[in-house]
Motif scaffolding. Structure first.
Motif, mmCIF file in Angstrom:
data_model
loop_
_atom_site.group_PDB
_atom_site.id
_atom_site.type_symbol
_atom_site.label_atom_id
_atom_site.label_comp_id
_atom_site.label_asym_id
_atom_site.label_seq_id
_atom_site.Cartn_x
_atom_site.Cartn_y
_atom_site.Cartn_z
ATOM 1 N N ARG A 61 1.713 11.612 4.399
ATOM 2 C CA ARG A 61 0.827 10.539 3.950
ATOM 3 C C ARG A 61 1.065 9.275 4.777
ATOM 4 O O ARG A 61 0.118 8.598 5.187
ATOM 5 C CB ARG A 61 1.047 10.251 2.459
ATOM 6 C CG ARG A 61 0.008 9.329 1.846
ATOM 7 C CD ARG A 61 0.262 9.081 0.370
ATOM 8 N NE ARG A 61 1.480 8.312 0.130
ATOM 9 C CZ ARG A 61 1.568 6.977 0.249
ATOM 10 N NH1 ARG A 61 0.521 6.275 0.609
ATOM 11 N NH2 ARG A 61 2.729 6.369 0.017
ATOM 12 N N ARG A 62 2.325 8.979 5.040
ATOM 13 C CA ARG A 62 2.631 7.747 5.776
ATOM 14 C C ARG A 62 2.329 7.871 7.267
ATOM 15 O O ARG A 62 1.802 6.940 7.881
ATOM 16 C CB ARG A 62 4.097 7.354 5.564
ATOM 17 C CG ARG A 62 4.349 6.841 4.152
ATOM 18 C CD ARG A 62 5.830 6.656 3.886
ATOM 19 N NE ARG A 62 6.061 6.377 2.484
ATOM 20 C CZ ARG A 62 6.052 5.159 1.929
ATOM 21 N NH1 ARG A 62 5.846 4.108 2.676
ATOM 22 N NH2 ARG A 62 6.271 5.008 0.633
ATOM 23 N N SER A 63 2.660 8.993 7.852
ATOM 24 C CA SER A 63 2.429 9.139 9.301
ATOM 25 C C SER A 63 0.958 9.410 9.608
ATOM 26 O O SER A 63 0.506 9.171 10.737
ATOM 27 C CB SER A 63 3.275 10.283 9.868
ATOM 28 O OG SER A 63 2.895 11.521 9.302
ATOM 29 N N GLU A 64 0.230 9.897 8.626
ATOM 30 C CA GLU A 64 -1.196 10.259 8.812
ATOM 31 C C GLU A 64 -1.391 11.272 9.936
ATOM 32 O O GLU A 64 -2.423 11.297 10.611
ATOM 33 C CB GLU A 64 -2.055 8.994 9.031
ATOM 34 C CG GLU A 64 -1.954 8.028 7.866
ATOM 35 C CD GLU A 64 -3.001 6.928 7.864
ATOM 36 O OE1 GLU A 64 -3.617 6.692 8.914
ATOM 37 O OE2 GLU A 64 -3.225 6.324 6.792
ATOM 38 N N GLU A 122 5.099 12.613 1.374
ATOM 39 C CA GLU A 122 5.185 11.199 1.787
ATOM 40 C C GLU A 122 5.263 11.067 3.306
ATOM 41 O O GLU A 122 4.701 10.142 3.886
ATOM 42 C CB GLU A 122 6.381 10.507 1.138
ATOM 43 C CG GLU A 122 6.129 10.085 -0.310
ATOM 44 C CD GLU A 122 4.988 9.061 -0.461
ATOM 45 O OE1 GLU A 122 4.894 8.145 0.370
ATOM 46 O OE2 GLU A 122 4.175 9.210 -1.398
ATOM 47 N N TRP A 161 8.616 11.709 10.449
ATOM 48 C CA TRP A 161 8.546 10.346 9.922
ATOM 49 C C TRP A 161 9.929 9.716 10.014
ATOM 50 O O TRP A 161 10.903 10.330 9.587
ATOM 51 C CB TRP A 161 8.051 10.350 8.463
ATOM 52 C CG TRP A 161 7.933 8.990 7.842
ATOM 53 C CD1 TRP A 161 8.671 8.515 6.789
ATOM 54 C CD2 TRP A 161 7.051 7.930 8.234
ATOM 55 N NE1 TRP A 161 8.282 7.240 6.495
ATOM 56 C CE2 TRP A 161 7.303 6.850 7.357
ATOM 57 C CE3 TRP A 161 6.084 7.786 9.239
ATOM 58 C CZ2 TRP A 161 6.608 5.644 7.459
ATOM 59 C CZ3 TRP A 161 5.396 6.583 9.333
ATOM 60 C CH2 TRP A 161 5.659 5.533 8.450
ATOM 61 N N LYS A 162 9.989 8.530 10.634
ATOM 62 C CA LYS A 162 11.257 7.803 10.772
ATOM 63 C C LYS A 162 12.383 8.679 11.329
ATOM 64 O O LYS A 162 13.482 8.748 10.750
ATOM 65 C CB LYS A 162 11.667 7.207 9.428
ATOM 66 C CG LYS A 162 10.696 6.115 8.972
ATOM 67 C CD LYS A 162 11.337 5.180 7.965
ATOM 68 C CE LYS A 162 10.438 3.975 7.701
ATOM 69 N NZ LYS A 162 10.941 3.103 6.651
ATOM 70 N N SER A 177 -4.822 10.327 -3.394
ATOM 71 C CA SER A 177 -4.092 9.882 -4.589
ATOM 72 C C SER A 177 -4.573 10.583 -5.861
ATOM 73 O O SER A 177 -3.792 10.796 -6.782
ATOM 74 C CB SER A 177 -4.207 8.369 -4.746
ATOM 75 O OG SER A 177 -5.569 7.998 -4.824
ATOM 76 N N ASP A 193 2.275 16.620 -4.342
ATOM 77 C CA ASP A 193 3.022 15.383 -4.106
ATOM 78 C C ASP A 193 4.504 15.507 -4.456
ATOM 79 O O ASP A 193 5.285 14.602 -4.171
ATOM 80 C CB ASP A 193 2.381 14.198 -4.847
ATOM 81 C CG ASP A 193 2.012 14.537 -6.273
ATOM 82 O OD1 ASP A 193 1.020 15.254 -6.475
ATOM 83 O OD2 ASP A 193 2.722 14.105 -7.187
#
Lengths: 185, 185
Positions: B67-70, B64, B30-31, B135, B58
């Motif tokens: 979760r963000r990159s899926e 994260e 991620w990023k 979540s 979590d």
């Protein structure tokens, strides 16, 4: 068949038996009938409350019994029950009384209507905690509300399914606790 | 460290490696950063599409990123990587480059941004299939979109977690296919 002496076991520690991924037997009861199914698709999902997720195929006779009763018992067989376990997975509960057919003993549970299987090493009584993904993904999330576990041996010899009729039998244990941070154990 | 020669593997047969319940390494990106986490709470949830569910805490740095990159890659380590795996589970990705720290090699995946871990026996590239219970229950359901599996040995020696720093090492195999109905194999 082996007879185990069992004791109440702390719910927050049941991962000891379930996290390694053994085949389990799921017992259920609905409208005066009981059933047993063989299951390998499951995982731990929480310590406290003790949550346990599993995938139950909707073609199984147990599916509707479990979905409607919202209860089940997860029973942990040891390798001496491997033939019974394969047999249970290869017949249908609408045609056979599986307890009778496989010489297993139903024992009343403390908190749910489904019976414990006496001959198993451990029995985990479950109530449905979350059912939103039952209809789309066959996913049941259970709260384990009572655990009965054999007093010995410390680690049962379990069997784990690879598909194609082939099982992996649990092997030796290695203790690497010295390499863990205490909070990660 | 062991080097495996790998081949594309049929997605509908990956249960051979995942259903027995081994500890796996989850790699993510991620990023511009990568990470690895150790995971034992997972299960198969479908053959075709090949679905795989897992619980990711979590508090993990990976949560994260995943979760963000899926996306993620599920990597299957053999017992020769057990010390690295424990080490990976006992440090944090926001403080350490885990690939460097543990001498592991990131290899670009074919279909996702997360890297494969070269030294693992198998790598399963995953895309998020269902996230409604992330979540509330930390549950990710993945579609495995590509599988890279070592050509030998047929069955890797895997390790399975019992908690308290204790692992069960996979043991012998038993073939009971003659006792199955063909449709149940």
């Amino acid at each position: 068949m082996k007879a185990f002496r069992k004791r109440d076991f702390p719910l927050s520690e049941i991962r000891r038996y379930l996290e390694p991924g053994p085949i389990v037997l799921v017992s259920s009861a609905w409208k005066g009938k009981t059933n047993i199914m063989t299951m390998g698709w499951h995982m731990m999902m929480g310590f406290s409350p003790a949550l346990f997720g599993c995938f139950i195929w909707d073609e199984n006779h147990s599916f509707e019994m479990i979905r409607r009763s919202e209860e089940c018992v997860i029973n942990l067989p040891t390798t001496d029950l491997i033939n019974e376990t394969v047999g249970i997975g290869n017949c249908r509960g609408d045609k056979v009384d599986k307890f009778k057919e496989f010489g297993l003993t139903p024992v009343p549970a403390a908190q749910v209507g489904a019976p414990l299987i006496k001959e198993c090493y451990a029995n985990f009584e479950c109530r449905l905690a979350e059912g939103r993904l039952i209809s789309t993904h066959n996913l049941f999330i259970w709260e384990v509300v009572k655990a009965h576990v054999a007093t010995s041996p410390r680690y049962p010899e379990t069997f784990h399914y690879r598909g194609d009729g082939i099982f992996m039998i649990s092997g030796r244990s290695i203790n690497l606790s010295r390499k863990f941070k205490p909070e990660n154990l």
